[in-house]
Design a protein around this motif. Sequence first.
Motif: not given
Length: 258
Positions: A132-139, A159-161, A188-204
Motif C-alpha cells: 500500500r503506497e509502496a510499489f517502488e519499494y516492493i519492486y 495498480g496501473t497498467e 481496475l477493469p481497464e487495467v485487467l483487459k491487458n492482463i492474461p487470465l493465467s496470471r490472476i487469482v480471485l480473493e475477498t
Amino acid sequence: MLVDSHSHLFLEEFAEDLPQVIKRAQDAGVTHIFMPNIDSTTIEPLLSVCASYKGLCFPMIGLHPTSVNESYKQELDIVFQQLTAPNDFVAIGEIGLDLYWDKTFLKEQLVAFEQQVEWALEYHLPIVIHTREAFEYIYKVLEPYKRSALTGIFHSFTGTEEEASRLLEFSGFALGINGVVTFKKSQLPEVLKNIPLSRIVLETDSPYLTPVPNRGKRNESAYVKDTLMKVADIYQIAPEVVAEATSENALKVFGMLK
C-alpha cells in the motif's frame, strides 16, 4: 469450483456466525479458502479455524506490515518458531509494506519483509504480498529475486497498467483481484483487459473490500462469486471458465495442483 485466495475468517467479525459463513461459501462453490496471518495475536484463532475446517481452510504464517513496530524482532521470532515447528502452513503471508497509514517504521518494515522473503525461499513456500503506497519499494526488494524460485501473489492488486506489467515480470507470481474491481470509480477493469487470465487469482480479503452488490456489508468468502462475475464480464468469458482458470492459478501458487 471457486478459490478464495485471501480471507481473514478467523477475525472477531466472524466470531458469532462462522459456521453459517462457511456454509454460504461452500454453497457458492468455494472449495479452498486461504488465510493469511497478521501477527502473534492472530496465530491461535487462525490455526483454530483452519483445524475446524481442515480441507477447506488453509493457514499462512507471517507478520503483516501494519503490525511492524518497535517489537518487530520478537514478532519475527514468533513467525520463525511457527515455521520451524511441525505445521500446515501453505505460504508466508501476508507480508510486505504499508506506507498509507504511517511511514515511521519503514526501515523496520523493509527488514521484516526481506527476512520473510528469505524464509520463503528457505522453506520452499510462496509469499503473499501486501503493498500500500509502496510499489517502488516492493519492486526494489523483489528485483534481485526475479530469477529465483520465489513464487506468490501480489494481494489486492489495484495498480496501473504499467505497475501490472512490471509485476508480471515475476513469472511465478499472480495478481490477487478482489471486490475493488466492482467499485464504481475503480480503474481496475481497464487495467485487467491487458492482463492474461493465467496470471490472476480471485480473493475477498474478508471482512474488508466487499464487492458490489453487497457494498456496506461485512465481506465474506461467498462474495468471491460477485468478483468472479465482474471479472468474467471484463474478459468476456463464461464465469465457469474464469472460475476454473483462477482456481487452478491459485492452487498452483500454493503448490496444491494435483
